[in-house]
Design an enzyme around this catalytic site. Structure first.
Site, PDB file in Angstrom:
ATOM      1  N   HIS A 123      -8.911  -0.153  -0.056  1.00  0.00           N
ATOM      2  CA  HIS A 123      -9.094   0.496   1.209  1.00  0.00           C
ATOM      3  C   HIS A 123     -10.167   1.602   0.884  1.00  0.00           C
ATOM      4  O   HIS A 123      -9.709   2.541   0.727  1.00  0.00           O
ATOM      5  CB  HIS A 123      -7.679   0.942   1.839  1.00  0.00           C
ATOM      6  CG  HIS A 123      -7.159  -0.104   2.769  1.00  0.00           C
ATOM      7  ND1 HIS A 123      -6.008  -0.012   3.567  1.00  0.00           N
ATOM      8  CD2 HIS A 123      -7.112  -1.367   2.743  1.00  0.00           C
ATOM      9  CE1 HIS A 123      -5.641  -1.005   3.996  1.00  0.00           C
ATOM     10  NE2 HIS A 123      -6.180  -2.049   3.696  1.00  0.00           N
ATOM     11  N   HIS A 142      -5.422   8.106   0.153  1.00  0.00           N
ATOM     12  CA  HIS A 142      -3.929   8.244  -0.422  1.00  0.00           C
ATOM     13  C   HIS A 142      -3.402   8.945  -1.721  1.00  0.00           C
ATOM     14  O   HIS A 142      -2.370   8.626  -1.862  1.00  0.00           O
ATOM     15  CB  HIS A 142      -3.366   6.825  -0.156  1.00  0.00           C
ATOM     16  CG  HIS A 142      -3.476   6.327   1.113  1.00  0.00           C
ATOM     17  ND1 HIS A 142      -2.390   5.226   1.634  1.00  0.00           N
ATOM     18  CD2 HIS A 142      -3.792   6.718   2.228  1.00  0.00           C
ATOM     19  CE1 HIS A 142      -2.459   4.789   2.945  1.00  0.00           C
ATOM     20  NE2 HIS A 142      -3.559   5.811   3.288  1.00  0.00           N
ATOM     21  N   ASP A 169      -5.764   2.915  -1.423  1.00  0.00           N
ATOM     22  CA  ASP A 169      -6.640   3.452  -0.376  1.00  0.00           C
ATOM     23  C   ASP A 169      -6.914   4.941  -0.837  1.00  0.00           C
ATOM     24  O   ASP A 169      -6.491   5.633  -1.509  1.00  0.00           O
ATOM     25  CB  ASP A 169      -5.585   3.627   0.784  1.00  0.00           C
ATOM     26  CG  ASP A 169      -6.336   4.318   1.866  1.00  0.00           C
ATOM     27  OD1 ASP A 169      -7.146   5.065   1.738  1.00  0.00           O
ATOM     28  OD2 ASP A 169      -5.992   3.674   3.265  1.00  0.00           O
ATOM     29  N   ASP A 190     -11.087   1.005   5.730  1.00  0.00           N
ATOM     30  CA  ASP A 190     -10.009   1.622   6.385  1.00  0.00           C
ATOM     31  C   ASP A 190     -10.205   3.059   6.771  1.00  0.00           C
ATOM     32  O   ASP A 190     -10.072   4.227   5.860  1.00  0.00           O
ATOM     33  CB  ASP A 190      -8.812   1.497   5.489  1.00  0.00           C
ATOM     34  CG  ASP A 190      -7.391   2.254   6.520  1.00  0.00           C
ATOM     35  OD1 ASP A 190      -7.566   2.291   7.492  1.00  0.00           O
ATOM     36  OD2 ASP A 190      -6.278   2.209   5.810  1.00  0.00           O
ATOM     37  N   GLU A 233       0.786  -1.301  -0.161  1.00  0.00           N
ATOM     38  CA  GLU A 233      -0.151  -0.073  -0.089  1.00  0.00           C
ATOM     39  C   GLU A 233       0.705   1.268   0.136  1.00  0.00           C
ATOM     40  O   GLU A 233       1.409   1.561   0.906  1.00  0.00           O
ATOM     41  CB  GLU A 233      -0.951  -0.123   1.097  1.00  0.00           C
ATOM     42  CG  GLU A 233      -1.769   1.064   1.417  1.00  0.00           C
ATOM     43  CD  GLU A 233      -2.586   1.227   2.643  1.00  0.00           C
ATOM     44  OE1 GLU A 233      -2.610   0.373   3.632  1.00  0.00           O
ATOM     45  OE2 GLU A 233      -3.710   1.853   2.783  1.00  0.00           O
TER      46      GLU A 233
END
Ligand code: RNT
Ligand code: ZN
Length: 428
Positions: A289, A265, A262, A335, A229
């Site tokens: 995520h 991100h 994610d 997440d 990740e």
């Protein structure tokens, strides 16, 4: 709403969707079968059960809020997870972090981790029928306090974290063997620099070598899958992130791993949905995520946003309409963490939003959209995307909740309040 009134609305929804070429029963079955991996860390603000040696310093993980009632031990966390699961329709998995081992008060450092520290989780997973995924933990530790782990210039620090990650993979493989479905091991490190550095290239070369050591041992993919990740920046690592998305895209592609995307991100205007079809041809798979970034990587509670709807639609399209098929190369996990509101409610709002998003995506009039597209009718295609928004998907969602015996939207708030009163209020 009365059961009768609901059946009338649901029957009407079936008809309306059929007129758009959509089979509602099929969409319900597929939405329900999609495994969504619930993240254990929303229950205790990413605290874990590793008392001694823990330090919140360094690592770029920040949870804000001090709402009362957070899980203080493994029994409370498990009770909370079971409660959350009872609020979500469909198939669930659970993502654990290494710091959530059952250490019985003993100090077990990260480089000493064994599957035995998770044997009660394996038993719990079998009893609750919730398969487990896993994450090595590279934060909340004195050797992460400098902000560097696998890319640390000191070889002994790197060796410590390499050992941790190797052991975490072994734990995940033990989960996979016990549960009969591969456990996804996700690796995220906080490594980066607050300010300008001349170390970019050297740090990335050290990270490549460290990761190659971590993944040197191969496991049966029936027990373990590995994901890496990346991230744009972290708090205290604003200037440089060693494990950026570009870095891991190359790493996952060349090492045949899953790439974790994610939603928090990336630059706020980047579309994670768009990345799915761009990346999937080149990597072993994608781990999502699902999260909600607000201005920065804030991990706000997931809600039904346009971004989430777009991601779910792309997942459906890129898995030939069956995102939960075991062969699907996209896996879904949650997440986010918020300690400022009822944690059970926060957890469940996000997990319900995720399931809703996939149901909504599966109800999309894909055939009609494809026909308009083939006919070169851009107007009709756009109009269909608009029409989709007012189709009666809420009645289908309610039906899914009723069939799975979980609260409907109208019952949801009261259910969360009841648990807060009966269970959480007793935790002081
Ligand atoms: C951090 C990453 C990572 C963590 C969890 C706790 O920025 O998103 O996935 O949130 O592992
Ligand atoms: Zn993440």
């Amino acid at each position: 709403m009365s059961a009768n009134h609901h059946s009338t609305l649901f029957a009407a929804a079936i008809e309306q969707y059929a007129a758009h070429g959509v089979d509602v029963e099929d969409a319900i079955a597929k939405a329900r079968a999609l495994p969504i991996s619930l993240h254990c860390w929303q229950g205790d603000d990413v605290g874990g059960f590793e008392k001694a040696g823990a330090s919140l310093e360094g690592g770029g993980i920040q949870v804000t809020g001090s709402f009362p009632g957070k899980a203080r031990n493994i029994d409370e966390l498990r009770a909370d997870i079971e409660r959350v699961k009872s609020l979500i329709p469909g198939t669930m998995r659970l993502s654990l972090h290494a710091i959530y081992g059952d250490f019985h008060g003993a100090k077990v450092d990260r480089d000493e981790l064994e599957p035995a520290h998770f044997s009660t989780w394996i038993d719990w997973a079998a009893a609750t029928r919730i398969p487990l995924d896993f994450n090595a933990t590279f934060f909340s530790h004195p050797l992460a306090a400098s902000g560097l782990t696998l890319s640390h210039p000191d070889a002994s620090v790197r060796a410590f974290w390499i050992e941790h990650a190797k052991r975490a993979r072994k734990v995940a493989a033990a989960f996979g063997a016990a549960q009969g479905s591969p456990s996804m091991h996700n690796l995220w490190i906080p490594d980066g620099s607050k300010d300008k550095t001349g170390e970019r290239r050297a740090a990335r070369e050290r990270l490549i070598a460290a990761l190659d050591a971590v993944y040197a041992e191969s496991y049966d993919p029936a027990t373990l899958e590995d994901a890496v990740e990346g991230k744009l920046f972290g708090i205290g690592a604003e200037y440089f992130t060693v494990g950026s998305n570009d870095f891991y895209l190359g790493y996952a592609a060349t090492r045949k791993l899953f790439l974790t995307l994610d939603m928090g991100h990336f630059h706020p205007t980047e579309s994670v949905a768009d990345k799915i079809s761009a990346v999937l041809p080149f990597v072993r798979g994608i781990l999502l995520h699902l999260s909600r970034g607000v201005r920065w990587d804030s991990d706000h509670v997931l809600i039904q946003s346009d971004e989430l709807a777009d991601v779910a639609s792309e997942v459906v399209r890129c898995t030939d309409g069956d995102p939960g098929a075991p062969s699907a190369r996209i896996k879904v996990a949650l997440d986010y963490f918020d300690g400022s509101i009822d944690r059970i409610g926060a957890w469940a709002i996000g997990a319900r939003a995720a399931r809703k998003a996939f149901l909504y995506a599966l109800l999309e009039p894909r055939q009609m959209v494809a026909e308009a597209e083939r006919a070169g009718d851009g107007f009709a295609r756009l109009a269909l995307f608009e029409e989709e928004k007012s189709l009666p998907w809420g009645a289908v969602w309610e039906e899914l909740c009723r069939r799975d015996g979980v609260p409907t939207d109208a019952e949801f708030i009261a259910e969360v309040h009841t648990y807060a009163r009966e269970v959480l209020a007793r935790r002081h």
